[in-house]
Write a protein that holds these residues in place. Sequence first.
Motif, mmCIF file in Angstrom:
data_model
loop_
_atom_site.group_PDB
_atom_site.id
_atom_site.type_symbol
_atom_site.label_atom_id
_atom_site.label_comp_id
_atom_site.label_asym_id
_atom_site.label_seq_id
_atom_site.Cartn_x
_atom_site.Cartn_y
_atom_site.Cartn_z
ATOM 1 N N VAL A 171 64.506 59.682 2.334
ATOM 2 C CA VAL A 171 64.159 58.811 3.462
ATOM 3 C C VAL A 171 65.454 58.327 4.090
ATOM 4 C CG1 VAL A 171 63.061 56.645 4.162
ATOM 5 C CG2 VAL A 171 61.983 58.071 2.406
ATOM 6 N N SER A 172 65.550 58.434 5.417
ATOM 7 C CA SER A 172 66.757 58.010 6.127
ATOM 8 C C SER A 172 66.891 56.503 6.122
ATOM 9 C CB SER A 172 66.732 58.521 7.570
ATOM 10 O OG SER A 172 67.754 57.907 8.333
ATOM 11 N N ASN A 173 68.088 56.020 5.803
ATOM 12 C CA ASN A 173 68.333 54.584 5.829
ATOM 13 C C ASN A 173 68.539 54.065 7.243
ATOM 14 O OD1 ASN A 173 70.977 55.901 5.945
ATOM 15 N ND2 ASN A 173 71.838 53.846 5.703
ATOM 16 N N VAL A 174 68.567 54.943 8.238
ATOM 17 C CA VAL A 174 68.741 54.525 9.635
ATOM 18 C C VAL A 174 67.462 54.755 10.431
ATOM 19 C CG1 VAL A 174 70.038 54.881 11.772
ATOM 20 C CG2 VAL A 174 71.207 55.001 9.563
ATOM 21 N N LEU A 175 66.950 55.965 10.385
ATOM 22 C CA LEU A 175 65.797 56.329 11.214
ATOM 23 C C LEU A 175 64.468 56.134 10.496
ATOM 24 C CD1 LEU A 175 67.209 59.620 12.768
ATOM 25 C CD2 LEU A 175 67.295 57.303 13.716
ATOM 26 N N TYR A 309 53.530 48.226 13.603
ATOM 27 C CA TYR A 309 53.415 46.965 14.351
ATOM 28 C C TYR A 309 54.752 46.601 14.987
ATOM 29 C CZ TYR A 309 52.253 42.090 15.369
ATOM 30 O OH TYR A 309 52.023 40.887 16.002
ATOM 31 N N ALA A 310 55.841 46.808 14.264
ATOM 32 C CA ALA A 310 57.162 46.495 14.803
ATOM 33 C C ALA A 310 57.477 47.358 16.015
ATOM 34 C CB ALA A 310 58.232 46.694 13.727
ATOM 35 N N MET A 311 57.159 48.640 15.954
ATOM 36 C CA MET A 311 57.419 49.511 17.097
ATOM 37 C C MET A 311 56.584 49.094 18.306
ATOM 38 S SD MET A 311 57.804 53.192 15.198
ATOM 39 C CE MET A 311 58.194 54.062 16.716
ATOM 40 N N ALA A 332 59.268 55.613 7.452
ATOM 41 C CA ALA A 332 59.039 54.577 6.453
ATOM 42 C C ALA A 332 59.235 53.212 7.122
ATOM 43 C CB ALA A 332 59.989 54.777 5.284
ATOM 44 N N GLY A 333 59.371 52.173 6.320
ATOM 45 C CA GLY A 333 59.435 50.821 6.859
ATOM 46 C C GLY A 333 60.792 50.430 7.390
ATOM 47 N N ILE A 334 61.308 51.204 8.326
ATOM 48 C CA ILE A 334 62.616 50.957 8.940
ATOM 49 C C ILE A 334 62.504 51.175 10.438
ATOM 50 C CG2 ILE A 334 64.995 51.811 9.159
ATOM 51 C CD1 ILE A 334 64.864 52.597 6.194
ATOM 52 N N VAL A 335 62.990 50.224 11.225
ATOM 53 C CA VAL A 335 63.036 50.378 12.678
ATOM 54 C C VAL A 335 64.445 50.021 13.142
ATOM 55 C CG1 VAL A 335 62.132 49.622 14.900
ATOM 56 C CG2 VAL A 335 60.582 49.855 12.949
ATOM 57 N N ALA A 380 66.072 46.745 11.385
ATOM 58 C CA ALA A 380 65.150 45.897 10.637
ATOM 59 C C ALA A 380 64.457 46.771 9.595
ATOM 60 C CB ALA A 380 64.118 45.267 11.566
ATOM 61 N N SER A 381 64.527 46.349 8.358
ATOM 62 C CA SER A 381 63.887 47.119 7.286
ATOM 63 C C SER A 381 62.966 46.204 6.489
ATOM 64 C CB SER A 381 64.939 47.763 6.379
ATOM 65 O OG SER A 381 65.882 46.816 5.909
ATOM 66 N N PHE A 382 61.815 46.735 6.120
ATOM 67 C CA PHE A 382 60.729 45.930 5.583
ATOM 68 C C PHE A 382 60.469 46.254 4.114
ATOM 69 C CE2 PHE A 382 59.635 47.340 10.003
ATOM 70 C CZ PHE A 382 60.163 46.230 10.637
ATOM 71 N N TYR A 383 59.864 45.274 3.441
ATOM 72 C CA TYR A 383 59.445 45.483 2.059
ATOM 73 C C TYR A 383 58.133 44.742 1.834
ATOM 74 C CZ TYR A 383 60.685 47.206 -2.637
ATOM 75 O OH TYR A 383 60.734 47.908 -3.812
#
Length: 409
Positions: A171-175, A309-311, A332-335, A380-383
């Motif tokens: 999983v990309s830590n950026v995209l 939801y964030a997007m 994944a949970g990254i925007v 912004a990254s979510f957990y």
Amino acid sequence: MINPEIKRYFPILNQEINGHPLVYLDSAATSQKPVQVIEALKNYYELDNSNVHRGVHTLGNRATESYEGAREKVRKFINAASTQEIVFTRGTTTTLNTIAASYGRANVQEGDEIIITYVEHHSNIIPWQQLAKERGAVLKYIDLEEDGTISLERVRSAVTGNTKIVSMMYVSNVLGTMNPIKEVTKIAHENGAVMVVDGAQAAPHMKVDVQDLDCDFFAFSGHKMCGPTGIGVLYGKKDLLNAMEPIEFGGEMIDFVGLYDSTWKELPWKFEGGTPIIAGAVGLGAAIDFLNEIGLDEIEKHEHELAAYAMERLSEIDGLSIYGPADPGKRAGIVTFNINDVHPHDVATVLDMNGIAVRAGHHCAQPLMKWLEVTATARASFYMYNDKSDIDRLTEGLRTAKEYFSDVF
């Protein structure tokens, strides 16, 4: 479904930053720790603190039982075939460097190919750069699709009979893109190459089955999955690890030491020279218990919903660009985003003044920044402990930042 009261397990979230309740949206950098992990560390140091494997006294036995018990928890967590395939390291970076230095040096020769992608974290680029320079090998990059995803067609075109190693993040830590690791592994094996997986952003957020993936090596870190810093995991297939030489020498990893020659312990201990990361392993074991209790399927579903939801909310802001797939089902949970004409560090500073923690910079992914044609982004990254109200706060904070800098300039 994630219990909305889950934040109560994370003491750090119950505070104010600059007069505002904290909204923590930087879990891709490091996750927060639940009380269960904090208590496990406290209990180890207060009750069981001792070195492992060597002693016969009660504290030594209890410490060893906890340390090796954590190894078994890791084995089950990623469905490895044996605890001999689970090596404790300092983290994903150490794991990837160990693979490159031990397996790579022994198996990569002049003219051989090492294949990675533009989306990789620096920890999955630099070890291969150094190995390629040292061995006279060819480092090749798989190009990305327009939305930052990886197509199997490009993988098939890149991997050849000269390829010895394919290394790719899950999983990309950026995209936030999720790469088709199982299919890429099959292509690598069809060409006689081994598959290395950077799982740092996958293991905390989704079920991982290394036997189903059939990857040869898998790397991840404890601190991104509710565990302590300074502990990570190297998974490797037993036959590969058995054939590899350790790269650290000293206590714990030896069997017999003579004046001019020595022999090593069996797996996994031959790779764990010196006093191991005992408390870190204990904390990681407690983190795995916590994640299993919540449920990885529930965590993944929750984060997909938050990303979608964030997007949706961030798309309401004019002049804000979101990077990566437009389809939230592909991430994944990254925007990751930018506000036009505003440096992401300035955006992050305004958000921090409103109690919102995001990451800004190149995210240890400078080749990807170049591919995106930007110098930096905000992320912004979510957990599991985030909810839609956090994203609402983020949206309002970004509106504030945009208005502030439009007034300034």
